[in-house]
Enzyme design. Structure first.
Site, PDB file in Angstrom:
ATOM      1  N   LYS A 175      18.633  -4.426  -2.184  1.00 43.88           N
ATOM      2  CA  LYS A 175      17.449  -4.560  -3.039  1.00 43.88           C
ATOM      3  C   LYS A 175      17.847  -4.202  -4.458  1.00 43.88           C
ATOM      4  O   LYS A 175      18.814  -3.469  -4.664  1.00 43.88           O
ATOM      5  CB  LYS A 175      16.353  -3.600  -2.553  1.00 43.88           C
ATOM      6  CG  LYS A 175      14.968  -3.930  -3.039  1.00 43.88           C
ATOM      7  CD  LYS A 175      14.281  -4.975  -2.184  1.00 43.88           C
ATOM      8  CE  LYS A 175      12.976  -5.420  -2.819  1.00 43.88           C
ATOM      9  NZ  LYS A 175      12.228  -6.323  -1.933  1.00 43.88           N
TER      10      LYS A 175
ATOM     11  N   ASP B 127      10.578 -10.376  -5.955  1.00 42.42           N
ATOM     12  CA  ASP B 127       9.711  -9.329  -5.413  1.00 42.42           C
ATOM     13  C   ASP B 127       8.646  -9.128  -6.493  1.00 42.42           C
ATOM     14  O   ASP B 127       8.422 -10.035  -7.309  1.00 42.42           O
ATOM     15  CB  ASP B 127      10.524  -8.047  -5.134  1.00 42.42           C
ATOM     16  CG  ASP B 127       9.733  -7.003  -4.347  1.00 42.42           C
ATOM     17  OD1 ASP B 127       9.547  -7.187  -3.136  1.00 42.42           O
ATOM     18  OD2 ASP B 127       9.267  -6.009  -4.931  1.00 42.42           O
TER      19      ASP B 127
HETATM   20  P1  NDP Z   1       3.580  -9.906  -7.194  1.00 44.37           P
HETATM   21  O1  NDP Z   1       4.199  -9.331  -8.404  1.00 44.37           O
HETATM   22  O2  NDP Z   1       3.433 -11.367  -7.069  1.00 44.37           O
HETATM   23  O3  NDP Z   1       2.123  -9.271  -6.972  1.00 44.37           O
HETATM   24  C1  NDP Z   1       1.923  -7.918  -6.830  1.00 44.37           C
HETATM   25  C2  NDP Z   1       0.434  -7.651  -6.780  1.00 44.37           C
HETATM   26  O4  NDP Z   1       0.217  -6.274  -6.477  1.00 44.37           O
HETATM   27  C3  NDP Z   1      -0.242  -7.897  -8.106  1.00 44.37           C
HETATM   28  O5  NDP Z   1      -1.571  -8.297  -7.867  1.00 44.37           O
HETATM   29  C4  NDP Z   1      -0.183  -6.536  -8.771  1.00 44.37           C
HETATM   30  O6  NDP Z   1      -1.163  -6.318  -9.762  1.00 44.37           O
HETATM   31  C5  NDP Z   1      -0.425  -5.626  -7.587  1.00 44.37           C
HETATM   32  N1  NDP Z   1       0.194  -4.319  -7.840  1.00 44.37           N
HETATM   33  C6  NDP Z   1       1.470  -4.062  -8.188  1.00 44.37           C
HETATM   34  N2  NDP Z   1       1.675  -2.749  -8.371  1.00 44.37           N
HETATM   35  C7  NDP Z   1       0.513  -2.161  -8.123  1.00 44.37           C
HETATM   36  C8  NDP Z   1       0.073  -0.828  -8.151  1.00 44.37           C
HETATM   37  N3  NDP Z   1       0.891   0.181  -8.467  1.00 44.37           N
HETATM   38  N4  NDP Z   1      -1.209  -0.610  -7.797  1.00 44.37           N
HETATM   39  C9  NDP Z   1      -2.038  -1.620  -7.454  1.00 44.37           C
HETATM   40  N5  NDP Z   1      -1.679  -2.908  -7.447  1.00 44.37           N
HETATM   41  C10 NDP Z   1      -0.439  -3.171  -7.769  1.00 44.37           C
HETATM   42  O7  NDP Z   1       4.385  -9.311  -5.964  1.00 44.37           O
HETATM   43  P2  NDP Z   1       4.496  -9.836  -4.467  1.00 44.37           P
HETATM   44  O8  NDP Z   1       3.191 -10.400  -4.055  1.00 44.37           O
HETATM   45  O9  NDP Z   1       5.712 -10.647  -4.375  1.00 44.37           O
HETATM   46  O10 NDP Z   1       4.787  -8.479  -3.683  1.00 44.37           O
HETATM   47  C11 NDP Z   1       3.742  -7.646  -3.181  1.00 44.37           C
HETATM   48  C12 NDP Z   1       4.306  -6.720  -2.119  1.00 44.37           C
HETATM   49  O11 NDP Z   1       4.887  -7.498  -1.064  1.00 44.37           O
HETATM   50  C13 NDP Z   1       5.421  -5.776  -2.571  1.00 44.37           C
HETATM   51  O12 NDP Z   1       5.341  -4.578  -1.857  1.00 44.37           O
HETATM   52  C14 NDP Z   1       6.673  -6.533  -2.180  1.00 44.37           C
HETATM   53  O13 NDP Z   1       7.785  -5.654  -2.007  1.00 44.37           O
HETATM   54  C15 NDP Z   1       6.231  -7.113  -0.854  1.00 44.37           C
HETATM   55  N6  NDP Z   1       7.011  -8.252  -0.409  1.00 44.37           N
HETATM   56  C16 NDP Z   1       7.116  -9.396  -1.152  1.00 44.37           C
HETATM   57  C17 NDP Z   1       7.836 -10.457  -0.689  1.00 44.37           C
HETATM   58  C18 NDP Z   1       7.897 -11.750  -1.398  1.00 44.37           C
HETATM   59  O14 NDP Z   1       8.440 -12.702  -0.829  1.00 44.37           O
HETATM   60  N7  NDP Z   1       7.349 -11.885  -2.598  1.00 44.37           N
HETATM   61  C19 NDP Z   1       8.603 -10.366   0.579  1.00 44.37           C
HETATM   62  C20 NDP Z   1       8.361  -9.149   1.331  1.00 44.37           C
HETATM   63  C21 NDP Z   1       7.624  -8.135   0.816  1.00 44.37           C
HETATM   64  P3  NDP Z   1      -0.754  -6.360 -11.320  1.00 44.37           P
HETATM   65  O15 NDP Z   1      -0.575  -7.810 -11.632  1.00 44.37           O
HETATM   66  O16 NDP Z   1      -1.892  -5.731 -12.027  1.00 44.37           O
HETATM   67  O17 NDP Z   1       0.507  -5.579 -11.451  1.00 44.37           O
END
Ligand code: NDP
Length: 447
Positions: free
Chosen positions: A128, A168
């Site tokens: 990662k 991510d």
């Molecule tokens: P994105 O950046 O596309 O979206 C993240 C979302 O979560 C946004 O809506 C963001 O809001 C919100 N967010 C981030 N940090 C916080 C916080 N501290 N408190 C509240 N909301 C928060 O990321 P992904 O959708 O790709 O990833 C989301 C999760 O899924 C992560 O944990 C990631 O590790 C996991 N994941 C993702 C994969 C992928 O293929 N993308 C694969 C496996 C796991 P804002 O825009 O305001 O920051």
């Protein structure tokens, strides 16, 4: 030595050697304590130091990322790549760009990735990376300059048979494109070194949808196995990024009603069910805030702060934002409001205490390692297509994704049963993921 005592001692020394790394220590605690039954059955894992080696990354790379903003100011961020374990394949895992990123978070994510990747049944090791860079509010040009600078150091540590990063939080198609361009420019080589690429230059159909769809495929199988389904169920999903959006899409396709989504500023509640086209326009096109949903749907409700989303009454909860977003208090609220299933779309969105609340109350619980493996799984399918210089259709990839997610569910379920933890997918996913990696480590000697 007694396996339980052995694990307790190992966790103590891990704490001493990794002071203050809460996220990493929590992740290690969850995995190590749940594999005690395996250690009791086969002492070789203790005798050959498999666990001591497993908790120590093979390599940690930290580097300076200097870049110039639109006003001509010099800015400096810190970059990371943790190459945790390559026993079963090249390191594989995403890059996260978020101000909260630190070594503990990258290590926790890399550690989890080892077992998740093993569970996919595909040959990929765990890694990662990322940076404490905040993409929010940056112009496209600033994002490009940052990505180019980041790759100017990272390129020497990665390769299609060495380490294959993906996206991510904060790293989507745009960022992957800029990083890929810089890699290719430096290496003068067109290879599949990153996944999540655009379709015109080696990306896989269905990779964008894969984590969210995969989550829902696995949860759907868990529900069916317990005589339930998504049809007409009320679902709360946190986040509104890649995972949340495509989880919403698939839940809606299966007849569920998603009533809430969030971002780090707050959450929206729409009693009629979220209009996903509106959310996609706000998040994927305008890169705006979830609050803007109110401009399209006047009677939706917006609340500042993201924790409150778990007070909404629902049947199924899918946390898809970030780590530790559901604490014990939120978990109790979910239970008292009648939630009967929860699937982790984000990585470690539940604290260990919150997990316990759900398990103690017999809520069907799909842990992240199994539930969100669809992204990396489809990344591995992208790697296969790149090696073959072929592109599969959306339907082919989606079909494989579904089959493999269902497989993961039964692997975790059966492992839990075999070791006396029937119904506990946390233990099952950890054991099934561990065994494949640990056996490869045994076979490869002390390296
Ligand atoms: P994105 O950046 O596309 O979206 C993240 C979302 O979560 C946004 O809506 C963001 O809001 C919100 N967010 C981030 N940090 C916080 C916080 N501290 N408190 C509240 N909301 C928060 O990321 P992904 O959708 O790709 O990833 C989301 C999760 O899924 C992560 O944990 C990631 O590790 C996991 N994941 C993702 C994969 C992928 O293929 N993308 C694969 C496996 C796991 P804002 O825009 O305001 O920051």
């Amino acid at each position: 030595m007694d396996a339980k005592v052995y694990v307790e001692n190992l966790l103590c020394s891990l704490e001493q050697n990794n002071k203050g790394e809460k996220e990493f220590l929590d992740a290690a605690t969850e995995v190590l304590t749940s594999i005690v039954p395996v250690l009791e059955k086969d002492k070789r894992y203790i005798e050959e130091g498999v666990l001591e080696r497993l908790v120590e990354p093979e390599r940690v790379i930290m580097f300076r990322v200097p870049w110039i903003d639109d006003n001509g100011n010099v800015r400096v961020n810190r970059g990371y790549r943790v190459q945790f374990n390559s026993a079963i394949g090249p390191y594989k895992g995403g890059l996260r760009f978020h101000p909260s990123v630190n070594l503990s978070i990258i290590k926790f994510l890399g550690f989890e990735q080892i077992f998740k990747n093993s569970l996919t049944s595909l040959p990929i090791g765990g890694g990662k990376g990322g940076s404490n860079f905040d993409p929010k509010g940056k112009s496209d040009r600033e994002i490009m300059r940052f990505c180019q600078s980041f790759m100017t150091e990272l390129y020497r540590h990665i390769g299609e048979n060495v380490d294959v990063p993906a996206g991510d939080i904060g790293v989507g198609g745009r960022e992957i494109g800029y990083m890929y361009g810089q890699y290719k420019r430096i290496r003068d080589s067109f290879d599949g070194v990153l996944t999540g690429k655009g379709l015109s230059y080696g990306g896989s159909l269905a990779r964008t949808e894969a984590t969210g769809y995969g989550l829902v495929y696995l949860v759907d199988e868990m529900l069916r196995d317990n005589g339930k389904d998504f049809k007409d169920k009320t679902v709360v999903i946190s986040g509104s990024g890649n995972v949340a959006i495509y989880a919403t899409e698939k839940v809606q396709a299966l007849g569920g009603k998603v009533v809430a989504l969030s971002d780090s500023s707050g959450y929206i509640y729409d009693k009629d069910g979220i209009n996903l086209d509106v959310v996609k326009e706000i998040k994927e096109v305008k890169r705006g805030r979830i609050k803007e949903y109110l401009n399209y749907k006047k009677d939706a409700v917006y609340t500042e702060g993201c924790k409150g989303i778990w007070s909404i009454k629902c049947d199924i909860a899918l946390p898809c934002a970030t780590q530790n977003e559901v604490d014990a208090k939120s978990a109790k609220l979910l239970v008292s409001n009648g939630v009967f299933a929860l699937g982790e779309g984000a990585n470690m969105p539940l604290t260990l205490e919150a997990q316990k609340v759900l398990l103690d109350n017999n809520v069907l619980f799909a842990p992240a390692k199994a539930a969100n493996a669809g992204g990396v799984l489809t990344s591995a399918l992208e790697m296969s297509q790149n090696s073959q210089r072929l592109s599969w259709t959306f339907e082919e990839v989606d079909k494989k994704l579904k089959e493999l997610m269902v497989n993961i569910y039964y692997n975790a379920k059966n492992a839990a049963k075999e070791y006396g933890y029937e119904g506990n997918l946390v233990v099952g996913a950890n054991i099934a993921g561990f065994l494949k990696v640990a056996d490869a480590m045994l076979a490869q000697g002390i390296v």
